[in-house]
Every structure is written in C-alpha cells, then in structure tokens.
Design a protein around this motif. Structure first.
Motif, PDB file in Angstrom:
ATOM      1  N   MET A 142       0.816  -1.213   0.000  1.00 17.09           N
ATOM      2  CA  MET A 142       0.000   0.000   0.000  1.00 17.09           C
ATOM      3  C   MET A 142       0.854   1.269   0.000  1.00 17.09           C
ATOM      4  SD  MET A 142      -3.157  -0.716  -0.326  1.00 17.09           S
ATOM      5  CE  MET A 142      -3.872  -2.341  -0.590  1.00 17.09           C
ATOM      6  N   ALA A 143       2.003   1.231   0.652  1.00 16.53           N
ATOM      7  CA  ALA A 143       2.868   2.416   0.675  1.00 16.53           C
ATOM      8  C   ALA A 143       3.457   2.654  -0.713  1.00 16.53           C
ATOM      9  CB  ALA A 143       3.982   2.236   1.700  1.00 16.53           C
ATOM     10  N   GLU A 144       3.820   1.571  -1.382  1.00 20.09           N
ATOM     11  CA  GLU A 144       4.388   1.711  -2.726  1.00 20.09           C
ATOM     12  C   GLU A 144       3.339   2.198  -3.723  1.00 20.09           C
ATOM     13  OE1 GLU A 144       7.720  -1.804  -2.067  1.00 20.09           O
ATOM     14  OE2 GLU A 144       5.800  -2.290  -2.977  1.00 20.09           O
ATOM     15  N   LEU A 145       2.075   1.892  -3.447  1.00 16.60           N
ATOM     16  CA  LEU A 145       1.008   2.309  -4.353  1.00 16.60           C
ATOM     17  C   LEU A 145       0.505   3.707  -4.036  1.00 16.60           C
ATOM     18  CD1 LEU A 145      -1.137  -0.966  -4.543  1.00 16.60           C
ATOM     19  CD2 LEU A 145       0.429  -0.084  -6.264  1.00 16.60           C
ATOM     20  N   ARG A 153       0.063   7.659  -7.455  1.00  7.80           N
ATOM     21  CA  ARG A 153      -0.116   9.063  -7.087  1.00  7.80           C
ATOM     22  C   ARG A 153       0.563  10.040  -8.036  1.00  7.80           C
ATOM     23  NH1 ARG A 153      -2.497   9.219  -1.946  1.00  7.80           N
ATOM     24  NH2 ARG A 153      -3.180  11.273  -2.563  1.00  7.80           N
ATOM     25  N   TYR A 154       1.143   9.559  -9.099  1.00 11.27           N
ATOM     26  CA  TYR A 154       1.751  10.485 -10.050  1.00 11.27           C
ATOM     27  C   TYR A 154       1.521   9.990 -11.468  1.00 11.27           C
ATOM     28  CZ  TYR A 154       5.500   7.101 -10.819  1.00 11.27           C
ATOM     29  OH  TYR A 154       6.198   5.976 -11.146  1.00 11.27           O
ATOM     30  N   TYR A 155       1.630  10.890 -12.403  1.00 14.05           N
ATOM     31  CA  TYR A 155       1.622  10.495 -13.817  1.00 14.05           C
ATOM     32  C   TYR A 155       2.444  11.510 -14.578  1.00 14.05           C
ATOM     33  CZ  TYR A 155      -2.036  14.065 -14.120  1.00 14.05           C
ATOM     34  OH  TYR A 155      -2.739  15.243 -14.046  1.00 14.05           O
ATOM     35  N   VAL A 177       6.019  15.811 -13.903  1.00 12.96           N
ATOM     36  CA  VAL A 177       5.377  14.842 -13.030  1.00 12.96           C
ATOM     37  C   VAL A 177       4.183  15.529 -12.392  1.00 12.96           C
ATOM     38  CG1 VAL A 177       5.682  13.346 -11.045  1.00 12.96           C
ATOM     39  CG2 VAL A 177       7.623  13.860 -12.503  1.00 12.96           C
ATOM     40  N   ASN A 178       3.015  14.980 -12.597  1.00 14.11           N
ATOM     41  CA  ASN A 178       1.823  15.555 -11.981  1.00 14.11           C
ATOM     42  C   ASN A 178       1.333  14.667 -10.849  1.00 14.11           C
ATOM     43  OD1 ASN A 178       1.511  17.908 -13.442  1.00 14.11           O
ATOM     44  ND2 ASN A 178       0.592  16.782 -15.151  1.00 14.11           N
ATOM     45  N   THR A 179       0.843  15.330  -9.804  1.00 11.63           N
ATOM     46  CA  THR A 179       0.414  14.555  -8.633  1.00 11.63           C
ATOM     47  C   THR A 179      -0.982  14.969  -8.201  1.00 11.63           C
ATOM     48  OG1 THR A 179       1.447  16.200  -7.205  1.00 11.63           O
ATOM     49  CG2 THR A 179       2.766  14.275  -7.749  1.00 11.63           C
ATOM     50  N   THR A 182       3.733  18.226  -6.341  1.00 11.15           N
ATOM     51  CA  THR A 182       4.946  18.620  -7.062  1.00 11.15           C
ATOM     52  C   THR A 182       4.902  20.022  -7.653  1.00 11.15           C
ATOM     53  OG1 THR A 182       4.025  17.564  -9.001  1.00 11.15           O
ATOM     54  CG2 THR A 182       5.567  16.270  -7.710  1.00 11.15           C
ATOM     55  N   LYS A 183       3.795  20.745  -7.499  1.00  6.91           N
ATOM     56  CA  LYS A 183       3.743  22.080  -8.103  1.00  6.91           C
ATOM     57  C   LYS A 183       4.732  23.017  -7.425  1.00  6.91           C
ATOM     58  CE  LYS A 183      -0.824  22.003 -10.146  1.00  6.91           C
ATOM     59  NZ  LYS A 183      -2.150  21.802  -9.541  1.00  6.91           N
ATOM     60  N   GLU A 184       5.329  23.902  -8.239  1.00 11.15           N
ATOM     61  CA  GLU A 184       6.346  24.827  -7.730  1.00 11.15           C
ATOM     62  C   GLU A 184       5.758  25.848  -6.769  1.00 11.15           C
ATOM     63  OE1 GLU A 184       9.356  25.546  -7.436  1.00 11.15           O
ATOM     64  OE2 GLU A 184      10.501  24.340  -8.867  1.00 11.15           O
ATOM     65  N   LEU A 185       6.611  26.315  -5.859  1.00  9.99           N
ATOM     66  CA  LEU A 185       6.258  27.389  -4.933  1.00  9.99           C
ATOM     67  C   LEU A 185       6.183  28.694  -5.721  1.00  9.99           C
ATOM     68  CD1 LEU A 185       6.121  28.173  -1.824  1.00  9.99           C
ATOM     69  CD2 LEU A 185       8.528  28.755  -2.073  1.00  9.99           C
ATOM     70  N   GLU A 186       5.138  29.478  -5.424  1.00 10.27           N
ATOM     71  CA  GLU A 186       5.028  30.787  -6.074  1.00 10.27           C
ATOM     72  C   GLU A 186       5.262  31.865  -5.038  1.00 10.27           C
ATOM     73  OE1 GLU A 186       0.964  30.524  -7.256  1.00 10.27           O
ATOM     74  OE2 GLU A 186       1.358  28.783  -8.555  1.00 10.27           O
ATOM     75  N   VAL A 187       6.328  32.661  -5.202  1.00  8.81           N
ATOM     76  CA  VAL A 187       6.576  33.788  -4.302  1.00  8.81           C
ATOM     77  C   VAL A 187       6.218  35.039  -5.082  1.00  8.81           C
ATOM     78  CG1 VAL A 187       8.280  35.008  -2.917  1.00  8.81           C
ATOM     79  CG2 VAL A 187       8.409  32.524  -3.155  1.00  8.81           C
TER      80      VAL A 187
END
Lengths: 797, 203
Positions: A532-535, A551-553, A559-561, B68-73
């Motif tokens: 479960m942690a790996e998924l 959790r990512y693609y 890389v979007n999360t 993962t989105k970047e920080l916006e300052v």
C-alpha cells in the motif's frame, strides 16, 4: 476446473515415473538427555514393525543402515527414561529423551519440528533460540543475523528488519508459529513485533518458499517455531533476569509449563526496559525501549486428534533517535555534515518524540487429525490484531501522526498425505483476510489508506525420493481482491477495487551423493503485489518526499500529482521473482562445509528513484517516485564449521552479494556489503563448581559497500548546484561508511540449576557506522556493551 | 470414535463461526482530518503605524502543499522610506475549505517557535544591521513573547531608513525548536517550517 485436471495429471505422472527402491540408506543419530544434554548410552532404537534396531555407544551415537527410505517411525527405549516414538525423516538426527518421573510406561510423542514437506530442497538454517539467548533483549532480526546470507536493516537500535540475500520488508515472509505475521509491513522503519524469547527454534529458508506459506516471499522466509508443548513433560519453571551497561537496560523473563498424558500447557512472560544507549563518544538521545510480552499455549491430545491453542501479546514502545528527524533541507544538511548528532542530552529512560507504540495480539487454533499413520488433515485458524501509533516531532506532538489498526485472519485447511514410504505431499486451501483502518485524530491526511484484502489460495506440494535423490515440486495459485479507501490532502475521498492473481512455483532436487556429501538445488518463483505504501504514499515521510505508483503520472516530462490513478488500466504489475539456489554440503566428523550460489531475477521490482527538486515553503527539496524495473541479484554464501580440537570449534562465514538494476544500469541502494566472521567456541571441562562452560570469541570484518549509488549532498540540492531530473541516477545523501572490524566475547556456564552468561559486545569500543542502519546519516553505532544474564531452571524430578 | 467425531464437528463449527464473524467486511473511509502539517499560504502584512489603512502585503503560495507544483513567491515588498510598520503574518493551510489557521497553532506553541529575519544591510533604521539569521543576538524588534518571555516573532516592528533600496532582500524563517528554544537559540537550531525570500524595495 482446468487447474484441477492439471493437478491430477501432475500427481499421476509423479507416481508413475518413480517406483524403484534402493535400500542402501543409513541414518546417523545421537541420543541426549532432554535436560542435561548429556549423551545417553545403551539406548535401544528400534524401527517400527521391523527387525532392525541399533544401540547407542558411550557417546550416545548410533547408526541404522540398509534402510529403504527416510520416513519411518522408531521406538526408543532406555531404562529410567520415557519410551518415545520418533519420526525419522533425515540422515542425521538428534533425539532427546526425558527422564521418567511420576507416570511410568507412557509414550512420549516427540514433535521434532512441524512437518517440512516440500521445502527440504530449499537451502535452510535452523537455530535453537536457547543456544543464542545470551542477550534476551535482542530483536528477531539481530538474533539470526550471524547466519550466512542473512543480515538486518535497521532504523536505530530498536527497529531491525531481517534481510535475506539483499531483500527485506515484505519481500521476506515472517511466519510466527507458521502464520504470516500481520503488521504494517512497509517502509524501513517497521519491524515485526515478535518477542523471540518464547520461541523454541527459528528456521530461515533462503529460497522462494511461497508455495507452502503464501505469496510475497521473494527473498525467503523466516519461521518462528513456538514452544512445542510436549506431552509427558514434567513441570518446569525458568526464571531469568539480565542487565546491560549500554542503555542501563534490564529484563525479566518467566517461563513455565507441564505436559501430562493428554494435555500440556506453557506460559511465559517478558519485560524489557532500556534507556538511552550510547556510542563510543556520545549519548544517543532518545534511543530506549520498553517491551512487555505474554505467551501461552495449550495442547490437548485425544486419540487421533491433536488440538493446540496459542495466544501471544506484545506491547512495545520504541524510541527513535531524536537527532534523526528533520523535515527541512537546511536541517538535514546540518545534521548530515555534523560529526556528532545535533541533539545530545544526558542519559534518561524517558522516551520522547519521535517514538512508536505498537501492540500485537496473536491467536492460533489448530486441529490435527491423524486419520492414518503419517497422514493427517489439519485445520488452522489464525487471528491477529495489530495496533500502531507513531509520534513525530511536530506541532501537536501529543497526537500520533500515524494511528492504524490492522486485523488479519487466516484459515487454512491442509492435507498431509503419503502415498508410499518415499512419496508424500501436502495439499492445502488458504483463505486470508486483512482489514486496515485509520483511527481519527492524527491531524494529518492518512499516509496509508484504509483497505481490505481477501485472498483465496490453493497449493500442492509433492515430494518423491528415489534412492539417494529427492525430488520436490509445488505450485500455488492466489487470487486476491483489494478494496482501498483513502483521502487526498484536500480531504477528498478516493477509492479503488482491484483483483490480482499470483502464481508461485517451486521445483527442487537433492542428492545425497555419499555419506558426507550432498547437493541440493531449488528453483522457485514468487509474486508480490506492490504494498500500500508503494502504491499510495503521497509526499513527505521525514525528509523524503515520495509518490506512490498510483499518485503520479507523466505529462510530457512533468510529473503531476493532482489525482489518484486507478488500477483499472493495469499500470502496475506484480513483482515476479525467479530464484535459483544451489547448495553443496560436506559433512564429516570434523568438518561441516556449506557452499551456496544463488541468482534472483526480479521483474517489475519496485524501487524509489529521484525525479526532481521542487520549491516548498521549507526550501527546495528533492522528490522521489516509486518506479518498477527488472533487477538481478547474484551471490554466494559460504560457511565452514570445523572441530579444531576436542574442545574448540571454529565457524567461518562469508557472504557475497552483487545486484544491478537492469533497466537503468544502476546500482541498488541499501544492499548488504561483504561480511566475514569467524566464531571460535571453546568448551571447557567442568571445574570447581561449574558443570559446563563455553567461551566464544567472534571477530568479524564488514567491508565498505563498493556497489553504493553515487552521493549527492543535500546542500548541493538546496543551492541547486546539482539538478535532479527524471534521468538522474539513484543517489545517496552520504557516502557508504568505511569498513570496520568488530570483536564480541561471551562466556556462559552452569552451576547446578543456575546458568550465567556474560557478554561484551563491541569489545574494542570501535567507532563505526553500519551501511544498513538508516541512523548512519546522523550517529555512530553503539559503543561497548556488557551484557549479564542469570537464569534459574527448576524441573520436577 | 463417536466422541472424536462429535468433537471434530464441534470444532469445525467453532471455526466456521469465527470465519463468518471476521468476514463481516467494513468499507469505512478514513475520517476527515484537519490537516495541520501542511502550510500552503504565508502572507506578510506590513501595517503603517501612522495609518492602519496603509498595508503592504507579500505572499508565498505552495498551491498543492506536498504535491509537485512549484512554490510561487509573489509581490515584492515596497515600503515607504522613514516610516514605521508593524509586521504580522497569516499562515494558512488552504488545501481545505475553510482553510486551517496554522499561525494560531504557532502562537499556541510559541515556546517552541521563533521567526528569524534577514534583510539588506541597513535597509531599516530600526532594527539596524542585517537581521538575526546570521547571528541570533542581532537586534529585531519582537513585540510578542511566549510563556517564558522569549520572543516569537508573529508581531514585529520595523522603521525604514531614509535611503531608497531597490531590489533588496527580505528573508523570513520560522524555526520549530521543541525542547530546545531558549533566549539564545538561533536560526539554525531545530527544524525549519518555512524559509522564504522576498524582494525588498524602499522608496
């Protein structure tokens, strides 16, 4: 249905091919007193329903030859001792006899070990816990770490996970009393909650042994065998207590039991408390532990039935080093570049954050029905309740950051059958149910979702002996349904349901080429669904920010999360391991040499890899993802035990392991380095009031891990002088530590009913860091430790 | 034999009862939590002491928290020369609606927290110098204290110098210092909760 036919034809083929008989086998045995371990002479060993017999010599040795198989009952008799029936199923046997007490002429059934049908060709080592119990406070993992091919990976002194041939965590099956230990088996910081003091023996299977015990055992299995609860065993009471200087630790242990004609029980309890330990030059603040354990069991024997009930409870409070918990790049960078931990306080027994609270209830009930000689049907039920709370250094530190309840139930129906003296097998159906729930009140989004797993398995193992050769084959099919419910960080609910089917295979061959020389070979496959942690892990867990497979693609190179992926598209495959292991065994009066070679090829191996650096409010941080790639492990274990003289035994061990990520042509992280050790044991004569005494000196040298990944310092990530991209190699934040030489010394001796032991661990007070201990980034290993233990054994005569 | 069979059935019955009991599935979802670990939005508010309506704000935003989105300052800090300001903070987790006020928690656990500052040398006439990140004993006008009288830094006072500053630097850093915070602990003690760099202009 097709599977059914397949199995039927399998059985038929098996029974047709091998039908010759070769009656030239022999058995070498030794008979010892169950209590004093003294050899017994003039013991009559008689083979059931035959004219063959042997009588032991002065040394307790006997030889039975011209045998047709290694599977027969023997009747063992001696004046002053209980008559015993002993199942002989191997070449070398040791038989223990109990002295007669109040009940005369009753028959003792010796439960040597639970049946090992179908796993005899797998390279394995058994250790008697009593022989190793010089430090009763050590963990399961450290207890078995002196075995060739086995070591442990740890997070500080309290969390230790067994490693077999470079694999650990849920790639190793930990079987407590033959039931898979149900715990939060993910991450490096969760060790099995098992108190070994009540165990009788521990067996380590170094090949894939999943056919018999369940999927996931890619690296091997560890079987913790409980108290056998012997019948006709007089009342005994063992009390012991110990003290150790490092951590000012103390422990108490109590064990009692009796075996009557039809009924037996045992009861044991343990308490361990250790304060802050210390490295050679400073105190390891917040490294103590407290542990309470209770074990009990009943055995009821009625004609053809054996009914056994076990219950055990363990409660642990385990401190983690205060100087090892940082969430910002700046702080970790300071901690890593400092020679001493950043947080040092005077000695204390108090356990503060970070720490783990775990409790584990284990219950097992089994009915064995011996409907025929050597044939039985067993029904087993196992129930486990595992509670775990973890406390972190944070705002709201009084609330756990993780609060999980995991309930596990096993139902197992097995049929042990024997078609003839040299052809037997095991067929079973196994239902496994696991339910994980988060308790509210953590003030943070659950790291692990709620989930249910229902797994139905079917397995068959058959073994056939032809002359000196033993053939084994087995297959297991598992179908597993997972139901997952979790929360995203904005508290939206996500859920998924998926079904996986896994196959486990094993084929083995063993040949006893001569009296003293044997060869065994085993090929096995084992599959594992990523945990479960790996998924599902999302974001930070300490310094490391890792995203699970769901959790990512990728979108281009980004890389979007922002959403949770569903299994539906079958993006994630099970890990599939193919382990091939060969072992040579040379055994004569003076020498015992074992040499093994193995290769383990794993498809879709799950590992963490760096993917980039992102700005956070805490400063820039590296990010990781779980990914899958094919990997290979190659290695060899060598052990050479030699009787140097009448009283001195030497045991030399060396392990070698090489591994590679085949897709990225890269090293794997956290692999055990080469280690060699040579244990010298000197058995002295009895002198003064001392009945027996044993002195052991254990020098060992652990090499620097030369296969470690590249090193990138956190500072160069923070100031972005090194950039991480998705093509970056796996990196470590600190170089692998240098090799080190350690020396341990111990002495144990008996005076009547008392036994004393004294041990000095790290005799040279060597300052070193262990590559497999996660704390190596922050602190040295323990300094010199004097361990004292005193025990008293009472036995009703 | 009869007794045996009876017992066998009895136990089988017992087993199947346990079996049925434990197969009673639950499909509970984890309870909703007030996420207090994540900080997504930090706002610095400079209020002119002479005119409460004259506010200068600067923000940092991590839109997806741990994602993962970047920080916006955003927003450079543009202050008037030779003017006194009070600096306050808004520290929020806005992943949830309504947002979670983390600033409130920092205040409650003031004895474990302190905000440190660094800025372009002599941009301010009071405090003079470059702030207390490099040297904890350097002067900052803290206007709040924790239970034992040590500064927290959620309220501070600043008087700009008379010289203009363009493209200067203003750094704020919240340190979490459980069990170690004293009058003498500095910006490298404990762990960092946020560490943000803004552009400072004084006209």
């Amino acid at each position: 249905m097709r599977i059914f036919f397949l199995l039927i034809s399998f059985i038929i083929i098996n029974s047709n091919i091998y039908s010759q008989n070769d009656c030239s086998l022999s058995v070498n045995g030794k008979v010892l007193d169950n209590e004093t371990k003294e050899p017994l002479s003039s013991v009559l060993i008689q083979i059931d329903e035959s004219q063959k017999f042997a009588i032991t010599d002065e040394e307790g040795n006997f030889v039975l030859d011209n045998l047709c198989s290694y599977n027969f009952k023997s009747i063992i008799t001696r004046v002053g001792y209980y008559d015993s029936i002993f199942q002989i199923n191997k070449k070398n046997v040791t038989i223990y006899l109990s002295q007669e007490t109040f009940e005369l002429n009753s028959v003792l059934i010796v439960d040597d070990k639970e049946e090992n049908v179908g796993i005899k060709t797998i390279s394995q080592r058994s250790v008697n816990v009593k022989d190793l119990s010089i430090d009763p406070t050590q963990s399961l993992a450290s207890l078995i770490s002196d075995i060739d091919g086995v070591t442990f990976s740890s997070v500080g002194s309290n969390v230790e996970l067994p490693v077999i041939h470079g694999l650990y965590g849920n790639r190793i099956l930990v079987l407590n009393n033959y039931i898979k230990h149900g715990f939060q088996n993910w991450g490096k910081d969760h060790a099995p909650e098992i108190n070994v003091s009540s165990a009788e023996a521990i067996t380590i299977l170094k090949g894939s042994s999943g056919v018999r015990f369940g999927p996931e055992g890619l690296g091997g299995a560890i079987i913790i065998q409980p108290n056998f609860i012997k019948l006709n065993n007089p009342f005994y009471l063992d009390l012991s207590s110990g003290f150790q200087t490092n951590g000012k630790g103390y422990n108490f242990n109590f064990k009692t039991g009796t075996g009557y004609k039809k009924f037996g029980y045992f009861l044991s309890a343990d308490y361990i408390k250790i304060g802050d330990r210390h490295a050679p030059s400073y105190s390891l603040t917040n490294s103590g532990k407290e542990e309470k354990a209770l074990n009990l069991g009943f055995h009821y024997h009625l004609n053809n039935f054996d009914i056994k009930l076990y219950y055990s409870y363990l409660d642990q409070k385990l401190a983690l080093l205060r100087s090892s918990f940082f969430h910002s790049g700046d702080a970790i960078s300071r901690a890593l570049s400092s020679d001493v931990p950043l947080f040092i306080r005077p000695f204390s027994y108090t356990i503060n954050e970070p720490y783990q609270l775990a409790n584990h209830h284990f219950a097992k009930a089994s009915i064995d029905w011996w409907y025929k000689e050597n044939q039985k049907i067993s029904l087993t039920f196992g129930g486990q309740l595992n509670g775990r709370k973890e406390f972190d250094v944070r705002r709201n530190a009084q609330a756990p950051i993780l609060d999980l309840d995991l309930n596990t139930f096993d139902y197992l129906l097995e049929w042990n059958h024997s078609f003839s003296d040299d052809f037997d097998g095991l067929v079973g159906i196994h239902f496994f149910n696991q339910d994980n729930d988060n308790n509210p009140g953590t003030g943070t989004t659950p790291f692990i979702p709620n989930y249910n797993i229902n797994r139905l398995s079917f397995f068959i193992l058959e073994s056939k002996r032809i002359g000196k050769s033993l053939f084994e084959a087995g297959i297991r099919l598992d179908t597993e349904k997972n139901n997952v419910r979790g929360r995203e960080t904005n508290q939206n609910i996500f859920s998924d349901e998926f079904t996986k089917t896994n196959v486990t295979l094993s084929i083995g061959y063993q040949n006893e080429i001569s009296e003293s020389f044997s060869f065994s070979s085993n090929f096995g496959s084992a599959w594992r669904t990523p945990n479960m942690a790996e998924l599902y892990s999302y974001g930070g867990h300490g310094f490391k920010t890792t995203f699970g497979l769901f959790r990512y693609y990728f979108e281009g190179s980004d890389v979007n999360t922002d959403r949770v992926i569903k299994m539906g598209k079958n993006l994630v495959s099970s890990e599939k391991a193919f382990k091939f292991m060969n072992e040579l065994n040379l055994n004569n009066v003076k020498n015992n040499l074992k040499l093994s070679f193995f290769s383990n090829y794993i498809l879709n191996y799950v590992f963490e890899r760096p993917i980039g650096i992102y700005g956070t409010v805490r400063g820039p941080m590296p990010y990781f993802i779980y990914d899958q790639a094919d990997v290979i492990f190659l290695g060899s274990d060598f052990s050479f035990k030699r009787k140097v003289s009448e009283k001195i035994t030497s045991n030399f061990i060396i392990n070698y392991l090489w591994s590679k990520n085949l897709k990225k042509k890269d090293n794997l992280i956290d692999q055990p380095p080469i280690r060699l050790s040579n244990n010298l044991i000197w058995n002295t004569n009895s002198f003064w009031k001392i009945n027996s005494s044993e002195i052991s000196l254990l020098p060992s040298y652990t090499f620097k891990q030369f296969q470690a990944p590249i090193t990138i310092s956190p500072q160069s990530l923070i100031d972005r002088s090194v950039n991480i991209t998705k093509d970056s190699k796996i990196f470590d934040m600190k170089d692998a530590p240098d090799g080190y030489f350690l020396l341990d010394l111990s002495w144990k001796f008996n005076v009547d009913d008392f036994s004393f032991s004294f041990m000095i661990k790290n005799l040279l007070n060597k300052k070193y860091r262990n590559y497999l201990n996660h704390m190596r980034y922050f602190a040295d290993e323990l300094g010199r430790n004097f361990v004292f233990n005193l025990s008293y054994s009472f036995k009703k005569k | 034999m009869k007794l045996q069979t009876k017992q066998f059935y009895l136990y089988t019955l017992l087993f199947s009862m346990i079996f049925l009991y434990s197969c009673d599935e639950d499909d509970a979802v984890p309870a909703e939590e007030n996420e207090v670990e994540v900080i997504t939005d930090i706002k610095l508010i400079f209020t002119n002491k002479a005119d409460a309506n004259d506010k200068v704000e600067a923000k940092a935003k991590d839109p997806d928290g741990e994602g993962t989105k970047e920080l916006e300052v955003s927003d450079a800090i543009s202050l008037k020369a030779a003017t006194s300001y009070t600096l306050t903070f808004e520290i929020m987790n806005n992943l949830e609606t309504p947002g979670e006020d983390i600033g409130e928690e920092v205040k409650e656990e003031g004895a474990e927290h302190q905000i440190f500052f660094s800025f372009t040398d002599d941009a301010f006439s009071d405090p003079a110098g470059n702030g207390n990140i490099d040297n904890a004993s350097d002067k900052i006008n803290y206007k709040d204290t924790d239970a034992v009288g040590n500064p927290i830094g959620l309220i501070t006072e600043w008087t700009t110098g008379s010289n203009a500053v363009s493209n200067g630097e203003f750094v704020v850093r919240l340190q979490h210092q459980p069990d170690i915070k004293t009058a003498g602990t500095g910006a490298t003690d404990g762990d960092t909760d946020f560490n943000l760099k803004f552009v400072l202009n004084i006209q």
